[in-house]
Motif scaffolding. Structure first.
Motif, mmCIF file in Angstrom:
data_model
loop_
_atom_site.group_PDB
_atom_site.id
_atom_site.type_symbol
_atom_site.label_atom_id
_atom_site.label_comp_id
_atom_site.label_asym_id
_atom_site.label_seq_id
_atom_site.Cartn_x
_atom_site.Cartn_y
_atom_site.Cartn_z
ATOM 1 N N ASP A 761 32.710 -4.632 -12.470
ATOM 2 C CA ASP A 761 33.433 -4.581 -11.216
ATOM 3 C C ASP A 761 34.981 -4.247 -11.244
ATOM 4 O O ASP A 761 35.814 -4.315 -12.246
ATOM 5 C CB ASP A 761 33.298 -6.205 -10.748
ATOM 6 C CG ASP A 761 31.958 -6.621 -10.543
ATOM 7 O OD1 ASP A 761 31.188 -5.726 -10.381
ATOM 8 O OD2 ASP A 761 32.005 -7.836 -10.541
ATOM 9 N N SER A 762 35.404 -3.520 -10.132
ATOM 10 C CA SER A 762 36.637 -3.015 -10.033
ATOM 11 C C SER A 762 37.781 -3.932 -10.467
ATOM 12 O O SER A 762 38.778 -3.772 -10.575
ATOM 13 C CB SER A 762 36.804 -2.301 -8.699
ATOM 14 O OG SER A 762 36.739 -3.205 -7.618
ATOM 15 N N ASP A 763 37.726 -5.381 -10.164
ATOM 16 C CA ASP A 763 38.492 -6.235 -10.202
ATOM 17 C C ASP A 763 38.624 -6.843 -11.695
ATOM 18 O O ASP A 763 39.317 -7.757 -12.115
ATOM 19 C CB ASP A 763 38.558 -7.320 -9.149
ATOM 20 C CG ASP A 763 37.189 -8.106 -9.482
ATOM 21 O OD1 ASP A 763 36.410 -7.790 -10.132
ATOM 22 O OD2 ASP A 763 37.172 -9.132 -8.688
ATOM 23 N N VAL A 764 37.836 -6.221 -12.745
ATOM 24 C CA VAL A 764 37.890 -6.764 -13.946
ATOM 25 C C VAL A 764 38.801 -6.149 -14.678
ATOM 26 O O VAL A 764 38.834 -4.808 -14.808
ATOM 27 C CB VAL A 764 36.402 -6.485 -14.360
ATOM 28 C CG1 VAL A 764 36.413 -6.979 -16.254
ATOM 29 C CG2 VAL A 764 35.279 -7.576 -13.855
ATOM 30 N N PRO A 765 39.697 -6.404 -15.466
ATOM 31 C CA PRO A 765 40.882 -5.985 -16.343
ATOM 32 C C PRO A 765 40.136 -5.097 -17.363
ATOM 33 O O PRO A 765 39.358 -5.646 -18.031
ATOM 34 C CB PRO A 765 41.920 -6.786 -16.760
ATOM 35 C CG PRO A 765 41.538 -7.965 -15.834
ATOM 36 C CD PRO A 765 40.179 -7.864 -15.490
ATOM 37 N N ALA A 766 40.803 -3.915 -17.555
ATOM 38 C CA ALA A 766 40.365 -2.845 -18.803
ATOM 39 C C ALA A 766 40.432 -3.676 -20.080
ATOM 40 O O ALA A 766 40.093 -3.620 -21.161
ATOM 41 C CB ALA A 766 41.028 -1.693 -18.519
ATOM 42 N N LEU A 780 34.028 -4.407 -38.885
ATOM 43 C CA LEU A 780 33.791 -2.901 -38.966
ATOM 44 C C LEU A 780 34.600 -2.101 -38.188
ATOM 45 O O LEU A 780 35.186 -0.822 -38.452
ATOM 46 C CB LEU A 780 32.483 -2.368 -39.169
ATOM 47 C CG LEU A 780 31.547 -2.846 -40.187
ATOM 48 C CD1 LEU A 780 30.165 -2.341 -39.891
ATOM 49 C CD2 LEU A 780 32.224 -2.423 -41.531
ATOM 50 N N LEU A 781 35.228 -2.544 -36.905
ATOM 51 C CA LEU A 781 35.886 -1.746 -35.822
ATOM 52 C C LEU A 781 37.277 -1.593 -36.213
ATOM 53 O O LEU A 781 38.105 -2.268 -36.814
ATOM 54 C CB LEU A 781 35.826 -2.616 -34.608
ATOM 55 C CG LEU A 781 36.577 -1.837 -33.281
ATOM 56 C CD1 LEU A 781 35.893 -0.506 -32.913
ATOM 57 C CD2 LEU A 781 36.873 -3.016 -32.390
ATOM 58 N N GLU A 782 37.714 -0.397 -36.559
ATOM 59 C CA GLU A 782 39.168 0.067 -37.092
ATOM 60 C C GLU A 782 39.988 0.163 -35.719
ATOM 61 O O GLU A 782 41.137 -0.287 -36.050
ATOM 62 C CB GLU A 782 39.002 1.350 -37.821
ATOM 63 C CG GLU A 782 40.432 1.749 -38.406
ATOM 64 C CD GLU A 782 40.216 3.046 -39.037
ATOM 65 O OE1 GLU A 782 40.381 2.847 -40.120
ATOM 66 O OE2 GLU A 782 40.221 4.164 -38.541
ATOM 67 N N SER A 783 39.696 0.728 -34.894
ATOM 68 C CA SER A 783 40.322 0.988 -33.361
ATOM 69 C C SER A 783 39.503 1.361 -32.407
ATOM 70 O O SER A 783 38.350 1.796 -32.323
ATOM 71 C CB SER A 783 41.290 2.187 -33.714
ATOM 72 O OG SER A 783 40.680 3.240 -33.783
ATOM 73 N N ILE A 784 40.199 0.945 -31.100
ATOM 74 C CA ILE A 784 39.472 1.288 -29.887
ATOM 75 C C ILE A 784 40.562 2.003 -28.745
ATOM 76 O O ILE A 784 41.687 1.303 -28.871
ATOM 77 C CB ILE A 784 38.914 -0.183 -29.226
ATOM 78 C CG1 ILE A 784 38.235 0.090 -28.172
ATOM 79 C CG2 ILE A 784 39.945 -1.265 -29.284
ATOM 80 C CD1 ILE A 784 37.475 -1.144 -27.562
ATOM 81 N N ARG A 785 40.136 2.815 -28.219
ATOM 82 C CA ARG A 785 40.883 3.280 -27.319
ATOM 83 C C ARG A 785 40.269 3.694 -25.864
ATOM 84 O O ARG A 785 39.133 4.306 -26.006
ATOM 85 C CB ARG A 785 41.281 4.817 -27.780
ATOM 86 C CG ARG A 785 42.337 5.489 -26.969
ATOM 87 C CD ARG A 785 43.023 6.717 -27.644
ATOM 88 N NE ARG A 785 41.877 7.684 -28.131
ATOM 89 C CZ ARG A 785 41.522 8.725 -27.279
ATOM 90 N NH1 ARG A 785 41.915 8.715 -26.093
ATOM 91 N NH2 ARG A 785 40.410 9.426 -27.702
ATOM 92 N N LEU A 786 40.935 3.222 -24.752
ATOM 93 C CA LEU A 786 40.406 3.612 -23.437
ATOM 94 C C LEU A 786 40.842 5.165 -23.174
ATOM 95 O O LEU A 786 42.195 5.122 -23.024
ATOM 96 C CB LEU A 786 41.173 2.678 -22.483
ATOM 97 C CG LEU A 786 40.401 3.033 -20.853
ATOM 98 C CD1 LEU A 786 39.020 2.972 -20.491
ATOM 99 C CD2 LEU A 786 41.504 1.918 -19.833
ATOM 100 N N PHE A 787 39.914 5.780 -22.936
ATOM 101 C CA PHE A 787 40.247 7.476 -22.541
ATOM 102 C C PHE A 787 39.883 7.673 -21.347
ATOM 103 O O PHE A 787 40.141 8.875 -20.983
ATOM 104 C CB PHE A 787 39.730 8.154 -23.754
ATOM 105 C CG PHE A 787 38.159 8.248 -23.719
ATOM 106 C CD1 PHE A 787 37.611 9.434 -22.833
ATOM 107 C CD2 PHE A 787 37.187 7.544 -24.408
ATOM 108 C CE1 PHE A 787 36.056 9.459 -22.960
ATOM 109 C CE2 PHE A 787 36.024 7.766 -24.670
ATOM 110 C CZ PHE A 787 35.417 8.604 -23.842
ATOM 111 N N LEU A 802 34.566 2.464 -17.202
ATOM 112 C CA LEU A 802 35.472 2.401 -18.198
ATOM 113 C C LEU A 802 34.971 3.296 -19.772
ATOM 114 O O LEU A 802 33.926 2.451 -20.196
ATOM 115 C CB LEU A 802 36.202 1.068 -18.525
ATOM 116 C CG LEU A 802 36.562 0.477 -17.541
ATOM 117 C CD1 LEU A 802 36.828 -1.156 -17.868
ATOM 118 C CD2 LEU A 802 37.900 0.929 -16.932
ATOM 119 N N ALA A 803 35.592 4.272 -20.078
ATOM 120 C CA ALA A 803 35.050 5.011 -21.181
ATOM 121 C C ALA A 803 36.001 4.585 -22.384
ATOM 122 O O ALA A 803 37.312 4.794 -22.375
ATOM 123 C CB ALA A 803 35.034 6.436 -21.010
#
Length: 842
Positions: A761-766, A780-787, A802-803
């Motif tokens: 939903d558009s009101d959910v913060p990234a 195992l997750l080293e980093s995460i980035r919204l691109f 959101l990708a």
């Protein structure tokens, strides 16, 4: 305190060759702050002579009144003939005695006197004013008119004591006794090893039943009061030249004989006094606290409303003086005036002299409360010798009898509260241990006796402190006296040996890391005072029940407009932003890390820790419990361009996202997770405000806010449009981080990258979606980035895509495709459950 060297020599037989500079060096070595030595008479050379005005001819042919005078200067001119002088002043008459500068004299400012023709006559000299001779403000203007007893021709420079040296001493609060010639003379005598002629050693009659009646209602505020009466004063008597000159050299303006004498004795002995016109005092003199709402017109002509804590002098009508600060106008010494009909001179002929000792704290608070500092209050608040009152009153009586032809009444009033001498027990080698120097018992005893102490005992000394040293209250105070008199320059230089293993605390290291990170991001540190007022909280738009309005109020604030300790860093930072904007800086990014203060729950009392040993852990804990809560905050403010424009292209203005990014930067230094959620709070714009959230022991905690300031706040504070700010609690962030922060690990194994696009939903913060992905992906997750963020017809209204790019890596092996895919699917599942996310294209 201004100390004329000629006056100082009356009490100490200094060598004739000693100059003011020599005395300055000795007193500085003894611990006094002698700021300068003024050379009086510098640039002044004679001949200067006393002259008697013989004739005055008014010259009326000019635009301004001019007088042609003949003056008898005796044999000072070498001929004995009258001296012809042109003068424009009009405050002297035929027969007056004046000061004449003869040809060849040089006055201050390199003003040379010579014969010259002017206004059609020849002027052979000059009749001088006080300003022309550099005498300063003596309360009068125009030509100096001398008393009639001086013969024409005598040396006026010697008569007026024009040549002297004056030491200007900055008296520190612990050395109030040096606000007197007596105190400075004692220090000088000790420094030179010479005997002191104590001006307070006078024959003082004991109290009797005939003195002026006095009643003390507040023995704590006034523990000693001496009253003496002098009658038959000559109202025409004036202060002699020597008295006026000593007052002028000491920085005081001569007023009238009675007032000048009380000021002179105050300068001499350090005891402030006050003289009342006895005919204007009605009934018993009393000392008490003021009644709320009582009024008193002080000698400066100001009507003052008194506070219940003010100590006042009263008679049967009410207050007649503000004790220790300033007398009242209703009992003021009257100036001599001539009756226009009979020619009879009238003025004060009977005075009651007050010489009292008042509580230092009470006088200091009264002077500050009424913004009425005086020479008297300056001395009382630093501590006055309580035993000097009777001697000061006697000295005043003697001078009034000598100079004003008065008669001292036999009555002596002395009211005093019982008190015992103050004693301190100290080990004889205590100064040795403090200074690291082997002084020995004999030196310690001798130096304490130089100060005025009585010393008894051998290995353990019992020291009786002199009455004029209220600052001596502990063995360390006595050790300081020994050390300073033996010479600070003789102390050996030794480097301290700190215990090993004591470095910065975790809190201090975090403080420094955050500062370096913000500075590296382009912010400039701006430190501000930790004080705040109600107006600043109003300007921020905080509601009446906001916790930030619960402040710790100072008992003795520096400014009445800022009487409390800050609960937020923003007022100081925004004030710095406004000042710099007003001075032409428009692209600003400022930060501050510092403590804020909250009163906490319930009353708090901090104990006084001992000074003779290390406090116990329990005592330190009790002290900490008595202090207000003091969390450390970090805050930034920014306005104007965040990225500068130039030949390389268009710039970018700072906005709410930069404020949020500053918070993320700080969180990265702590290692704590940080989410930004839409919120509405205080000074921030309701549509551009983010609540900064973290997790402490699994519980969600708001640690601060960031975003663009509300337009009303911007207008109230005079800030640039679209100003942004951020503030968060560093201590809470550190608590959320725990011990997770460490050195980064660099793996030798390859990274596995997985991209995922989620529709929410558009009101959910990234930020919230990212947090859920991070929590579901695991270790195992080293980093995460919204691109990428996409909205449009392909995903429907009210939705956004959101990708994210997820990087997986194991520290000890190469991940398989199955392991990376499983971690990715776990992250998506967690986001779907918590945020309602749907895998795009699924």
């Amino acid at each position: 305190m201004r100390v004329p060297l000629s006056w100082l020599r009356e009490y100490v037989d200094l060598p004739a060759t000693e100059t003011g500079r020599d005395v300055q060096a000795k007193l500085i070595a003894a611990g006094l702050e002698v700021e300068s030595v003024e050379q009086l008479g510098a640039g002044l050379t004679g001949p200067l002579a006393v002259g008697r005005v013989l004739t005055i001819e008014e010259l009326t042919d000019f635009k301004k009144p001019i007088r042609f005078c003949t003056v008898d200067v005796g044999t000072a001119n070498g001929t004995g003939e009258p001296q012809e002088i042109i003068c424009g002043a009009r405050n002297f008459a035929v027969g007056d005695k004046v000061v004449v500068a003869l040809p060849g004299a040089v006055l201050p400012g390199d003003f040379r006197i010579a014969e010259r023709k002017t206004y059609g006559r020849v002027s052979r000299g000059m009749i001088c004013s006080g300003d022309e001779l550099g005498l300063g403000d003596d309360g009068s203007h125009g030509i100096i008119v001398l008393p009639p007893e001086y013969e024409p021709g005598i040396d006026a420079a010697a008569l007026l004591e024009l040549y002297d040296e004056v030491l200007d001493i900055a008296v520190t609060p612990d050395r109030g006794y040096c606000l007197s010639m007596r105190g400075v003379a004692r220090e000088t005598a000790t420094a030179y090893g010479l005997p002191l002629r104590d001006p307070a050693l006078l024959d003082v009659p004991g109290p009797n039943a005939y003195g002026y009646p006095v009643r003390i209602a507040d023995p704590v505020g006034c523990d000693r009061f001496t009253a003496r009466t002098v009658t038959g004063l000559n109202p025409e008597a004036h202060s002699p030249i020597w008295l006026r000159r000593r007052l002028q050299k000491a920085g005081m303006r001569p007023v009238s004989l009675a007032v000048d004498i009380t000021n002179y004795v105050m300068l001499e002995l350090g005891q402030p006094l006050h003289a009342y016109d006895r005919t204007r005092v009605q009934g018993t003199i009393g000392v008490r606290r003021a009644e709320p709402g009582e009024k008193l017109t002080t000698l400066d002509g100001v009507a003052r409303v008194l506070d219940a804590a003010d100590l006042v002098i009263t008679d049967d009508r009410g207050p007649i003086g503000l004790a220790g600060v300033m007398g009242g106008a209703n009992t003021e010494i009257a100036d001599a005036t001539a009756d226009p009909e009979t020619g009879q001179v009238r003025g004060t002929t009977e005075v009651v002299i007050e010489s009292a000792h008042f509580d230092a704290v009470a006088i200091a608070r009264t002077a500050r409360r009424h913004k009425l500092g005086s020479e008297a209050s300056r001395r009382f608040e630093r501590g006055v010798d309580p035993l000097a009152g009777a001697a000061a009153a006697q000295r005043t009586v003697d001078l009034l009898v000598l100079l004003a032809d008065g008669t001292a009444e036999a009555g002596v009033t002395q009211v005093s509260s019982p008190s015992a001498p103050r004693t301190i027990t100290m080990a004889a080698n205590h100064p040795d241990r403090v200074a690291g120097v082997d002084y020995g018992r004999e030196t310690v005893v001798r130096r304490l006796q130089d100060v005025g102490c009585d010393v008894y005992g051998q290995d353990e000394l019992i020291v009786t402190v002199p009455s004029w040293r209220p600052d001596l209250g502990a063995p360390n105070d006595l050790a300081e006296e020994v050390i300073r008199l033996e010479g600070y320059e003789n102390l050996p230089t030794t480097l301290p040996r700190p215990p090993a293993g004591r470095g910065l605390t975790d809190r201090q290291r975090l403080h420094r890391r955050v500062g370096r990170a913000l500075a590296g991001a382009g912010y400039v540190e701006a430190l501000n005072y930790p004080f705040i007022g109600e107006q600043a909280l109003d300007q921020l738009g905080l509601t009446a029940d906001d916790p930030a309005r619960r402040v710790v109020t100072l008992v003795n604030p520096i400014s009445d407009e800022e009487p409390a300790l800050r609960t937020t860093l923003l007022p100081g930072l925004l004030g710095a932003l406004r000042r710099n904007t007003g001075r032409g800086s428009h692209d600003l990014a400022l930060f501050e890390t510092g403590l804020v203060f909250h009163p906490g729950a319930g009353p708090r009392t901090a104990p006084v820790l001992p000074a003779d040993r290390r406090p116990t852990d329990q005592e330190i804990a009790a002290l900490d419990a008595g202090l207000p809560e003091q969390p450390r905050h970090a805050a930034v403010v920014l306005a104007g361009e965040r990225e500068r424009s130039g030949w390389w292209g268009k710039g970018r203005a700072g906005d709410w996202a930069d404020a949020v990014e500053a918070a993320r930067l700080i969180a990265g230094e702590t290692g704590a997770p940080l989410l930004a959620e839409q919120a509405q709070y205080g000074p921030w714009h309701p549509g551009r405000c983010a609540a900064l959230v973290t997790f402490v022991d699994g519980a969600k905690r708001t640690v601060g806010h960031a975003g663009e300031l509300h337009p009303r706040v911007v207008k109230a504070l005079g800030l640039p449009a679209r100003t942004c700010a951020m503030e968060l609690n560093l201590d809470l962030l550190a608590e959320a981080a725990g011990d997770t922060l460490g050195a980064p690990r660099i793996s030798t194994f390859p990274v596995a990258t997985q991209d995922v696009a989620l529709v929410v939903d558009s009101d959910v913060p990234a930020d919230f979606v990212e947090h859920q992905l991070r929590a579901g992906a695991g270790e195992l997750l080293e980093s995460i980035r919204l691109f990428d963020i996409y909205t449009g017809d392909q995903i429907g209204p009210g939705k956004k895509s959101l990708a994210y790019a997820l990087r997986f890596r194991a520290p000890d092996r190469t991940l398989t495709v199955e392991e990376a895919t499983a971690a990715r699917e776990a992250a998506v599942a967690r986001a779907a459950e918590a945020a309602g996310a749907v895998l795009r294209g699924a």
